[in-house]
Write a protein that holds these residues in place. Structure first.
Motif, PDB file in Angstrom:
ATOM      1  N   MET A 113     -13.341 -24.495  12.111  1.00 11.74           N
ATOM      2  CA  MET A 113     -13.347 -23.273  11.326  1.00 11.74           C
ATOM      3  C   MET A 113     -11.901 -22.929  10.969  1.00 11.74           C
ATOM      4  SD  MET A 113     -14.723 -19.448  12.379  1.00 11.74           S
ATOM      5  CE  MET A 113     -16.298 -20.066  12.879  1.00 11.74           C
ATOM      6  N   ALA A 114     -11.649 -22.690   9.727  1.00 11.80           N
ATOM      7  CA  ALA A 114     -10.303 -22.359   9.276  1.00 11.80           C
ATOM      8  C   ALA A 114      -9.997 -20.882   9.526  1.00 11.80           C
ATOM      9  CB  ALA A 114     -10.154 -22.682   7.797  1.00 11.80           C
ATOM     10  N   PHE A 115      -8.723 -20.559   9.502  1.00 17.74           N
ATOM     11  CA  PHE A 115      -8.238 -19.204   9.771  1.00 17.74           C
ATOM     12  C   PHE A 115      -8.914 -18.179   8.859  1.00 17.74           C
ATOM     13  CE2 PHE A 115      -4.554 -16.091   9.402  1.00 17.74           C
ATOM     14  CZ  PHE A 115      -4.691 -15.569  10.672  1.00 17.74           C
ATOM     15  N   VAL A 116      -8.980 -18.448   7.571  1.00 16.17           N
ATOM     16  CA  VAL A 116      -9.574 -17.507   6.617  1.00 16.17           C
ATOM     17  C   VAL A 116     -11.075 -17.364   6.878  1.00 16.17           C
ATOM     18  CG1 VAL A 116     -10.029 -17.059   4.166  1.00 16.17           C
ATOM     19  CG2 VAL A 116      -7.799 -17.933   4.876  1.00 16.17           C
ATOM     20  N   ALA A 155       3.835  -7.925  19.450  1.00 15.05           N
ATOM     21  CA  ALA A 155       5.109  -8.329  20.057  1.00 15.05           C
ATOM     22  C   ALA A 155       4.870  -9.325  21.196  1.00 15.05           C
ATOM     23  CB  ALA A 155       5.868  -7.104  20.555  1.00 15.05           C
ATOM     24  N   GLY A 156       3.734  -9.211  21.861  1.00 20.23           N
ATOM     25  CA  GLY A 156       3.393 -10.121  22.945  1.00 20.23           C
ATOM     26  C   GLY A 156       3.158 -11.553  22.468  1.00 20.23           C
ATOM     27  N   GLN A 157       2.977 -11.747  21.192  1.00 22.30           N
ATOM     28  CA  GLN A 157       2.769 -13.080  20.613  1.00 22.30           C
ATOM     29  C   GLN A 157       4.077 -13.686  20.091  1.00 22.30           C
ATOM     30  OE1 GLN A 157      -0.237 -14.558  20.833  1.00 22.30           O
ATOM     31  NE2 GLN A 157      -0.919 -12.704  21.862  1.00 22.30           N
ATOM     32  N   GLN A 158       5.151 -12.946  20.172  1.00 23.91           N
ATOM     33  CA  GLN A 158       6.439 -13.369  19.625  1.00 23.91           C
ATOM     34  C   GLN A 158       6.842 -14.751  20.132  1.00 23.91           C
ATOM     35  OE1 GLN A 158       9.090 -10.244  19.160  1.00 23.91           O
ATOM     36  NE2 GLN A 158      10.883 -11.486  18.772  1.00 23.91           N
ATOM     37  N   GLY A 159       7.339 -15.563  19.216  1.00 25.63           N
ATOM     38  CA  GLY A 159       7.786 -16.905  19.564  1.00 25.63           C
ATOM     39  C   GLY A 159       6.715 -17.950  19.324  1.00 25.63           C
ATOM     40  N   LYS A 160       5.474 -17.516  19.208  1.00 25.22           N
ATOM     41  CA  LYS A 160       4.366 -18.430  18.931  1.00 25.22           C
ATOM     42  C   LYS A 160       4.407 -18.765  17.442  1.00 25.22           C
ATOM     43  CE  LYS A 160       0.795 -17.608  21.293  1.00 25.22           C
ATOM     44  NZ  LYS A 160      -0.330 -16.910  21.891  1.00 25.22           N
ATOM     45  N   THR A 161       4.219 -20.025  17.100  1.00 29.12           N
ATOM     46  CA  THR A 161       4.228 -20.391  15.678  1.00 29.12           C
ATOM     47  C   THR A 161       2.998 -19.802  14.991  1.00 29.12           C
ATOM     48  OG1 THR A 161       2.955 -22.438  15.900  1.00 29.12           O
ATOM     49  CG2 THR A 161       5.363 -22.592  16.197  1.00 29.12           C
ATOM     50  N   GLN A 162       3.085 -19.672  13.684  1.00 29.40           N
ATOM     51  CA  GLN A 162       1.955 -19.156  12.928  1.00 29.40           C
ATOM     52  C   GLN A 162       0.746 -20.081  13.099  1.00 29.40           C
ATOM     53  OE1 GLN A 162       4.548 -18.181   9.279  1.00 29.40           O
ATOM     54  NE2 GLN A 162       2.782 -16.846   9.072  1.00 29.40           N
ATOM     55  N   GLU A 163       0.987 -21.371  13.147  1.00 31.24           N
ATOM     56  CA  GLU A 163      -0.104 -22.332  13.302  1.00 31.24           C
ATOM     57  C   GLU A 163      -0.788 -22.169  14.670  1.00 31.24           C
ATOM     58  OE1 GLU A 163       3.025 -23.182  12.282  1.00 31.24           O
ATOM     59  OE2 GLU A 163       2.530 -23.423  10.162  1.00 31.24           O
ATOM     60  N   GLN A 164       0.016 -21.979  15.726  1.00 30.50           N
ATOM     61  CA  GLN A 164      -0.554 -21.770  17.061  1.00 30.50           C
ATOM     62  C   GLN A 164      -1.402 -20.502  17.088  1.00 30.50           C
ATOM     63  OE1 GLN A 164       3.235 -21.739  19.141  1.00 30.50           O
ATOM     64  NE2 GLN A 164       2.638 -23.515  20.368  1.00 30.50           N
ATOM     65  N   TYR A 216      -6.610 -17.736  17.186  1.00 29.20           N
ATOM     66  CA  TYR A 216      -7.484 -16.760  16.533  1.00 29.20           C
ATOM     67  C   TYR A 216      -8.841 -17.402  16.244  1.00 29.20           C
ATOM     68  CZ  TYR A 216      -9.068 -13.297  13.092  1.00 29.20           C
ATOM     69  OH  TYR A 216      -9.786 -12.339  12.409  1.00 29.20           O
ATOM     70  N   VAL A 217      -8.821 -18.590  15.649  1.00 28.93           N
ATOM     71  CA  VAL A 217     -10.049 -19.313  15.323  1.00 28.93           C
ATOM     72  C   VAL A 217     -10.854 -19.586  16.591  1.00 28.93           C
ATOM     73  CG1 VAL A 217     -10.951 -21.522  14.460  1.00 28.93           C
ATOM     74  CG2 VAL A 217      -9.177 -20.303  13.174  1.00 28.93           C
ATOM     75  N   GLU A 218     -10.180 -20.034  17.654  1.00 26.14           N
ATOM     76  CA  GLU A 218     -10.871 -20.323  18.917  1.00 26.14           C
ATOM     77  C   GLU A 218     -11.505 -19.062  19.508  1.00 26.14           C
ATOM     78  OE1 GLU A 218      -7.878 -22.225  21.297  1.00 26.14           O
ATOM     79  OE2 GLU A 218      -7.925 -24.055  20.085  1.00 26.14           O
ATOM     80  N   LEU A 219     -10.799 -17.950  19.458  1.00 28.70           N
ATOM     81  CA  LEU A 219     -11.334 -16.693  19.986  1.00 28.70           C
ATOM     82  C   LEU A 219     -12.547 -16.246  19.173  1.00 28.70           C
ATOM     83  CD1 LEU A 219     -11.282 -14.329  21.918  1.00 28.70           C
ATOM     84  CD2 LEU A 219      -9.467 -13.295  20.535  1.00 28.70           C
ATOM     85  N   VAL A 220     -12.468 -16.356  17.859  1.00 24.36           N
ATOM     86  CA  VAL A 220     -13.599 -15.983  17.011  1.00 24.36           C
ATOM     87  C   VAL A 220     -14.805 -16.872  17.325  1.00 24.36           C
ATOM     88  CG1 VAL A 220     -14.471 -15.911  14.628  1.00 24.36           C
ATOM     89  CG2 VAL A 220     -12.231 -14.939  15.185  1.00 24.36           C
TER      90      VAL A 220
END
Length: 83
Positions: free
Chosen positions: A1-4, A57-66, A71-75
């Protein structure tokens, strides 16, 4: 499943996730779409704004791809639990 696709799928859940999950979804979405947190942290009595900022802010440093992948996995987990 893609991000969108995941962004659309999460809106189809039969019940609203709890606030902790909603904050995680928000933070991963923002990190995945915009990158590291920006702007000033809301202060005063803006509790919702502060919670959202802190979660992002807790996600800082994580790449957009990660972040997008998480996000996809949680959904996907939420969708499986919804059925």
């Amino acid at each position: 499943m893609a991000f969108v696709q995941a962004q659309q799928a999460v809106k189809q859940l039969s019940k609203k996730p709890d606030n902790a999950i909603l904050l995680k979804l928000y933070a991963l979405y923002k990190q995945g779409s915009e990158g590291d947190v920006s702007g000033k942290r809301p202060g005063g009595f803006d509790f919702v704004g502060s919670a959202k900022y802190d979660a992002w802010a807790g996600q800082q440093g994580k790449t957009q791809e990660q972040a997008q992948q998480e996000y996809v996995e949680l959904v996907q987990i939420l969708l499986e639990a919804d059925h």
